[in-house]
Design a protein around this motif. Structure first.
Motif, PDB file in Angstrom:
ATOM      1  N   HIS A 262       0.820  -1.211   0.000  1.00 38.82           N
ATOM      2  CA  HIS A 262       0.000   0.000   0.000  1.00 38.82           C
ATOM      3  C   HIS A 262       0.854   1.261   0.000  1.00 38.82           C
ATOM      4  O   HIS A 262       2.021   1.243   0.376  1.00 38.82           O
ATOM      5  N   ARG A 263       0.195   2.345  -0.426  1.00 36.42           N
ATOM      6  CA  ARG A 263       0.848   3.653  -0.420  1.00 36.42           C
ATOM      7  C   ARG A 263      -0.188   4.708  -0.082  1.00 36.42           C
ATOM      8  O   ARG A 263      -1.332   4.628  -0.498  1.00 36.42           O
ATOM      9  N   LEU A 264       0.280   5.729   0.655  1.00 34.16           N
ATOM     10  CA  LEU A 264      -0.573   6.848   1.031  1.00 34.16           C
ATOM     11  C   LEU A 264       0.051   8.106   0.457  1.00 34.16           C
ATOM     12  O   LEU A 264       1.234   8.364   0.665  1.00 34.16           O
ATOM     13  N   GLU A 265      -0.739   8.878  -0.290  1.00 34.39           N
ATOM     14  CA  GLU A 265      -0.230  10.106  -0.895  1.00 34.39           C
ATOM     15  C   GLU A 265      -1.185  11.251  -0.598  1.00 34.39           C
ATOM     16  O   GLU A 265      -2.365  11.039  -0.363  1.00 34.39           O
ATOM     17  N   ASN A 266      -0.652  12.460  -0.655  1.00 34.58           N
ATOM     18  CA  ASN A 266      -1.489  13.649  -0.549  1.00 34.58           C
ATOM     19  C   ASN A 266      -1.393  14.420  -1.857  1.00 34.58           C
ATOM     20  O   ASN A 266      -0.451  15.182  -2.056  1.00 34.58           O
ATOM     21  N   PRO A 267      -2.360  14.245  -2.761  1.00 33.86           N
ATOM     22  CA  PRO A 267      -2.279  14.924  -4.057  1.00 33.86           C
ATOM     23  C   PRO A 267      -2.761  16.367  -3.984  1.00 33.86           C
ATOM     24  O   PRO A 267      -2.664  17.091  -4.978  1.00 33.86           O
ATOM     25  N   GLY A 268      -3.248  16.811  -2.816  1.00 31.89           N
ATOM     26  CA  GLY A 268      -3.918  18.112  -2.732  1.00 31.89           C
ATOM     27  C   GLY A 268      -3.006  19.245  -2.323  1.00 31.89           C
ATOM     28  O   GLY A 268      -1.772  19.131  -2.351  1.00 31.89           O
ATOM     29  N   LYS A 269      -3.634  20.351  -1.939  1.00 29.06           N
ATOM     30  CA  LYS A 269      -2.910  21.570  -1.578  1.00 29.06           C
ATOM     31  C   LYS A 269      -2.942  21.830  -0.075  1.00 29.06           C
ATOM     32  O   LYS A 269      -2.368  22.795   0.405  1.00 29.06           O
ATOM     33  N   LEU A 270      -3.667  21.004   0.670  1.00 27.87           N
ATOM     34  CA  LEU A 270      -3.771  21.153   2.118  1.00 27.87           C
ATOM     35  C   LEU A 270      -3.243  19.887   2.786  1.00 27.87           C
ATOM     36  O   LEU A 270      -3.230  18.821   2.169  1.00 27.87           O
ATOM     37  N   ASP A 271      -2.848  20.000   4.037  1.00 29.76           N
ATOM     38  CA  ASP A 271      -2.436  18.812   4.782  1.00 29.76           C
ATOM     39  C   ASP A 271      -3.542  17.758   4.770  1.00 29.76           C
ATOM     40  O   ASP A 271      -4.724  18.091   4.852  1.00 29.76           O
ATOM     41  N   VAL A 272      -3.136  16.494   4.698  1.00 26.78           N
ATOM     42  CA  VAL A 272      -4.050  15.396   4.999  1.00 26.78           C
ATOM     43  C   VAL A 272      -3.802  14.983   6.450  1.00 26.78           C
ATOM     44  O   VAL A 272      -2.661  14.767   6.850  1.00 26.78           O
ATOM     45  N   VAL A 273      -4.864  14.918   7.238  1.00 24.10           N
ATOM     46  CA  VAL A 273      -4.747  14.400   8.607  1.00 24.10           C
ATOM     47  C   VAL A 273      -5.582  13.139   8.665  1.00 24.10           C
ATOM     48  O   VAL A 273      -6.761  13.149   8.278  1.00 24.10           O
ATOM     49  N   LEU A 274      -4.979  12.042   9.110  1.00 22.22           N
ATOM     50  CA  LEU A 274      -5.783  10.833   9.254  1.00 22.22           C
ATOM     51  C   LEU A 274      -5.478  10.142  10.562  1.00 22.22           C
ATOM     52  O   LEU A 274      -4.417  10.308  11.153  1.00 22.22           O
ATOM     53  N   ILE A 275      -6.471   9.418  11.017  1.00 23.49           N
ATOM     54  CA  ILE A 275      -6.323   8.608  12.222  1.00 23.49           C
ATOM     55  C   ILE A 275      -6.089   7.185  11.755  1.00 23.49           C
ATOM     56  O   ILE A 275      -6.867   6.637  10.965  1.00 23.49           O
ATOM     57  N   GLU A 276      -4.992   6.612  12.219  1.00 21.01           N
ATOM     58  CA  GLU A 276      -4.670   5.233  11.848  1.00 21.01           C
ATOM     59  C   GLU A 276      -4.860   4.351  13.077  1.00 21.01           C
ATOM     60  O   GLU A 276      -4.305   4.648  14.134  1.00 21.01           O
ATOM     61  N   VAL A 277      -5.641   3.311  12.924  1.00 22.40           N
ATOM     62  CA  VAL A 277      -5.772   2.324  13.998  1.00 22.40           C
ATOM     63  C   VAL A 277      -5.085   1.052  13.500  1.00 22.40           C
ATOM     64  O   VAL A 277      -5.510   0.445  12.522  1.00 22.40           O
ATOM     65  N   GLN A 278      -3.998   0.697  14.147  1.00 21.45           N
ATOM     66  CA  GLN A 278      -3.266  -0.520  13.791  1.00 21.45           C
ATOM     67  C   GLN A 278      -3.716  -1.651  14.700  1.00 21.45           C
ATOM     68  O   GLN A 278      -3.863  -1.446  15.903  1.00 21.45           O
ATOM     69  N   THR A 279      -3.913  -2.831  14.127  1.00 23.46           N
ATOM     70  CA  THR A 279      -4.192  -3.989  14.972  1.00 23.46           C
ATOM     71  C   THR A 279      -3.261  -5.121  14.553  1.00 23.46           C
ATOM     72  O   THR A 279      -2.985  -5.300  13.370  1.00 23.46           O
ATOM     73  N   GLY A 280      -2.787  -5.850  15.523  1.00 24.40           N
ATOM     74  CA  GLY A 280      -1.898  -6.962  15.213  1.00 24.40           C
ATOM     75  C   GLY A 280      -1.068  -7.339  16.415  1.00 24.40           C
ATOM     76  O   GLY A 280      -1.098  -6.670  17.457  1.00 24.40           O
ATOM     77  N   ALA A 281      -0.319  -8.427  16.271  1.00 23.17           N
ATOM     78  CA  ALA A 281       0.434  -8.956  17.405  1.00 23.17           C
ATOM     79  C   ALA A 281       1.723  -8.180  17.625  1.00 23.17           C
ATOM     80  O   ALA A 281       2.230  -8.104  18.735  1.00 23.17           O
ATOM     81  N   TYR A 282       2.271  -7.572  16.546  1.00 25.12           N
ATOM     82  CA  TYR A 282       3.510  -6.812  16.688  1.00 25.12           C
ATOM     83  C   TYR A 282       3.339  -5.496  15.945  1.00 25.12           C
ATOM     84  O   TYR A 282       2.984  -5.487  14.764  1.00 25.12           O
ATOM     85  N   LEU A 283       3.577  -4.388  16.624  1.00 27.64           N
ATOM     86  CA  LEU A 283       3.260  -3.074  16.048  1.00 27.64           C
ATOM     87  C   LEU A 283       4.477  -2.161  15.966  1.00 27.64           C
ATOM     88  O   LEU A 283       4.355  -0.953  15.879  1.00 27.64           O
ATOM     89  N   GLY A 284       5.692  -2.737  15.966  1.00 25.22           N
ATOM     90  CA  GLY A 284       6.914  -1.920  15.913  1.00 25.22           C
ATOM     91  C   GLY A 284       7.082  -1.231  14.567  1.00 25.22           C
ATOM     92  O   GLY A 284       6.611  -1.715  13.537  1.00 25.22           O
ATOM     93  N   GLU A 285       7.784  -0.069  14.586  1.00 26.73           N
ATOM     94  CA  GLU A 285       8.048   0.683  13.360  1.00 26.73           C
ATOM     95  C   GLU A 285       8.881  -0.129  12.367  1.00 26.73           C
ATOM     96  O   GLU A 285       8.918   0.168  11.178  1.00 26.73           O
ATOM     97  N   ASP A 286       9.583  -1.130  12.876  1.00 25.83           N
ATOM     98  CA  ASP A 286      10.481  -1.877  11.989  1.00 25.83           C
ATOM     99  C   ASP A 286       9.767  -2.991  11.215  1.00 25.83           C
ATOM    100  O   ASP A 286      10.391  -3.650  10.385  1.00 25.83           O
ATOM    101  N   ASP A 287       8.485  -3.198  11.465  1.00 24.62           N
ATOM    102  CA  ASP A 287       7.735  -4.144  10.616  1.00 24.62           C
ATOM    103  C   ASP A 287       7.300  -3.398   9.359  1.00 24.62           C
ATOM    104  O   ASP A 287       6.146  -3.007   9.203  1.00 24.62           O
ATOM    105  N   ILE A 288       8.251  -3.170   8.474  1.00 23.11           N
ATOM    106  CA  ILE A 288       7.932  -2.452   7.239  1.00 23.11           C
ATOM    107  C   ILE A 288       8.831  -2.974   6.128  1.00 23.11           C
ATOM    108  O   ILE A 288      10.041  -3.131   6.311  1.00 23.11           O
ATOM    109  N   THR A 289       8.213  -3.318   5.024  1.00 22.64           N
ATOM    110  CA  THR A 289       8.967  -3.693   3.825  1.00 22.64           C
ATOM    111  C   THR A 289       8.710  -2.581   2.817  1.00 22.64           C
ATOM    112  O   THR A 289       7.559  -2.323   2.471  1.00 22.64           O
ATOM    113  N   ARG A 290       9.800  -1.898   2.391  1.00 20.30           N
ATOM    114  CA  ARG A 290       9.641  -0.787   1.441  1.00 20.30           C
ATOM    115  C   ARG A 290       9.952  -1.248   0.026  1.00 20.30           C
ATOM    116  O   ARG A 290      10.976  -1.864  -0.218  1.00 20.30           O
TER     117      ARG A 290
END
Lengths: 475, 475
Positions: free
Chosen positions: A439-467
């Protein structure tokens, strides 16, 4: 006249203003004296007629904070030089001077710390303008602050015997004086011939290069090599680490200024502080008749010589019957210290570091090239974050092994890609990113995008990311 | 032997332990000395062999907190008496005594404040058992604490000349002594014949009724009428407001005990504190050799006679070079006070109230009959809440005019009704409640449901709610 090129020194990461300033977000970028950071105030102070766009020299982790904060005051750097590691001011100032000398050898360089406060910018710009002709002749002009008290925490500049005290032009400098003891500080503060050393210099780029060549040739050689090997990267100039690593950790005063010949000092009578600790912040904020400073969200009852700060919008702090106290509240960390011992705050940071507390070095808000995120709440198998994406920015194309994500857009419109499908998600809409989905998240507009992210799962560390792809070239 | 019926007085709403204790969640329900609240510790202290289930007397806003906290220590009240308004201890104790007298006239009533600390429950139960025979004979037995210092903040009980000091049975009481000055306190603390008045009484229900009849007939009349007109409601006994409003605001000491004939005092040598301020909390927590108490999340560097507390899991507080300071940090409010002036905390609360700060009276977590909610972040057109719904509980059937809601379940399984459709929503699933939709949230399971609610809309106040059905009978 040739424009003046401000060089903003923004690589420091001191701990004396913890918890507001932390290693991950140091003093120059913090809002210490108002809605602008000290860095932003510095950039604005050195802008306008007669000034070129600034050069910034800072450390890798702060590069996007610096560009974002410049954008916040409607500025853009000529370049942001990235120091591979901190080596004090001598290499940093020279790197900027050489970068400019390659383009315009006689360019005037105004090198200044970006974490000091000077609340009268027009007066300072006038002093800079008055100093420029001497600098254009090839002198190294340093700026000295007319002392207002017998301060032992600063170095001093001594006027030469032939200098005219309080002149409105640069005067000959006799010597640099180290931080004095109390008796000597009182003597100098009363002498009329000593000024505080503010660490601000104005000189031609080629004059600086020549002074290093005479007095610090090893610094010139290393910095020149680091610049020659530098990598230009999205408006950043990433200095080459190998030659940089050989450089001594030395200030420009020691390396060059104290030995240079054609030295002058421009006297400045306006207000200045290096905000070197909470006691200085208290002083600069202008204590009331009881010596108390209570900012927004702070209530002082029967307090004397006390500073109370609540750094977060919704938070309140109350001081009751206090004397000689500094109390600084943030939602995740609070400091309460005897004000006259506020210089010991680094002991607090060291203690927290020893205990493994994240607050020692990190703020709750994490700044990234695309914006920022903040953890709002963490539970056993979930985490809630507020994510801000800047206009035109994009997070990397990524996936997670251990968590699913729910996104609810609360401001702006996001462009969301999940596996092969792309959709626009606007205010009050939500989207679900299943575990494993690319997945990818982009802001194509002219104003900030603010979103609330709710993560669920057994491990929520920042290092669980494949780029898979990242416009900011992160691993 | 006949069981002892504990009567837990839990209607108080003092402000001396702000910010931990607030009007919306007073001291007895706060976790001051450990993971159990003082109320829970009181309920557990007065339970086990020889004790009946407790009666609780409290105020309307605290009724669900009381029942929830009792459930947390695996207890259920015989009834929870709800005072229409606070009238001090004389009416409250009598209401419970009359409720019991109707059912079992000779029932032994042990009335006790629920906001004191007595860390040796077995020793206290032994004292209660030793006092029971005298109470069963018809005496009014009060409990006196052997003084450990010359305290001016407590009232004292003076043993009668014929009493045996330190006896393990109730002894005759000469009189009640008001809070003394320092000299008189020192005299009494050293006398061996004076005890602190802990406000704890053991007596037969009918003996109490008779004592009121003799010494405070107007209180008896009003309370009897309020009980006669009481409404039984979901396990609560809601006293009738009109007669209650006529009652004097008076303590049981003044109204009855000081005038009663068959008075005895049971001496208790165990630890006790009324935790009447942060200075008392400091003392009770057991200061180290420097006089410092630093709880979880608190770090003391070179501090003396200081209490440092961080009340929220993730929060840290650091004290540096402090002396005679109390600092209590919560995410939304921080108190820093001179410890020897900690009794003035009510001035802090009054100042915040005058400024209209919610922190003066409310905690971030709002307790409701069905569970609780907490605002995590508020933005211009959105708000994020964490909502906890207890097993078997249900929110009212409701709708909102100005906001839509996204719910993401992060623990447990919720039953969600939106207009005509009902669905189960389990962990990691989400549901959208459009503006205007009639909806209900229930927890049909055996575990708490935790969900993250993201509200979006132009107006997000709690009062934008239209209720159609409510099992808790709210308007």
């Amino acid at each position: 006249m040739t424009p003046i090129h401000p060089v903003l020194l923004a690589g420091g990461s001191g701990t004396r203003l913890w918890p507001l300033s932390r290693k991950s977000y140091p003093k120059q970028f913090a809002q210490l004296t108002g809605p602008e950071s000290l860095f932003q105030a510095s950039a604005r102070r050195l802008s306008g007629p007669g000034f070129a766009a600034p050069l910034v020299i800072t450390a890798e982790p702060f590069r996007f904070i610096a560009t974002e904060q410049l954008a916040g005051v409607e500025q853009a750097a000529q370049t942001v030089l990235i120091e591979p590691e901190g080596r004090n001011t001598a290499p940093a100032v020279l790197a900027a001077a050489l970068w400019l000398a390659e383009r315009e050898p006689e360019a005037l360089v105004l090198a200044a710390p970006s974490d000091h406060v000077m609340p009268e910018p027009e007066a300072f710009r006038a002093a800079v303008a008055a100093a420029a002709p001497r600098a254009a002749e090839g002198a190294l002009v340093t700026f000295g602050i007319a002392p207002t008290r017998a301060e032992t925490g600063y170095g001093y500049l001594e006027l030469a015997p032939e200098a005219e005290a309080g002149a409105e032009t640069p005067q000959p400098l006799a010597r640099f004086v180290e931080k004095p003891d109390a008796a000597r500080a009182a003597e100098m503060a009363a002498s009329g011939r000593h000024l505080w050393n503010a660490g601000i210099f104005l000189a031609r780029a080629d004059a600086l290069r020549d002074a290093y060549a005479r007095h610090a040739p090893e610094v010139l050689e290393g910095v020149a090599a680091a610049l020659a090997g530098a990598e230009a990267d999205l408006g950043f100039t990433r200095l080459s680490p190998e030659p940089w690593a050989t450089l001594p950790d030395i200030s420009i005063d020691y390396a060059v200024m104290e030995k240079a010949e054609d030295l002058a000092v421009m006297s400045y009578a306006g207000r200045w502080s290096d905000l070197g600790g909470w006691d200085a912040v208290w002083q600069e904020a202008g204590p009331d008749a009881d010596g108390t400073v209570a900012g927004d969200g702070a209530t002082a009852i029967d307090c004397r010589d006390t500073l109370l700060r609540a750094e977060s919008g919704g938070q309140r702090i109350v001081g009751l019957g206090l004397e000689d106290i500094v109390a600084v509240a943030m939602p995740d960390a609070v400091l309460v210290a005897k004000k006259s011992e506020a210089q010991r705050v680094k002991e607090a940071v060291a203690a927290l570091k020893a205990e493994g507390a994240a607050q020692a070095v990190q703020l709750p808000v994490d700044h990234r090239p695309w914006g920022s995120f903040e953890s709002l709440v963490t539970g056993p198998r979930f985490q809630v974050k507020r994510i801000v994406v800047k206009p035109g920015a994009a997070l990397s194309l990524q996936s997670h092994h251990h968590r699913a994500e729910h996104w609810i857009v609360v401001e702006g419109t996001a462009k969301v890609t999940i596996d092969d499908a792309t959709q626009l998600v606007s205010e009050n809409q939500s989207v679900y990113v299943p575990l494993g989905a690319v997945h990818r998240l982009e802001n194509p507009g002219k104003l900030d995008v603010v979103l609330i992210e709710v993560q669920t799962g057994a491990y929520l560390g920042e290092d669980d990311i494949t780029r898979y792809e990242d416009v900011y070239r992160r691993g």
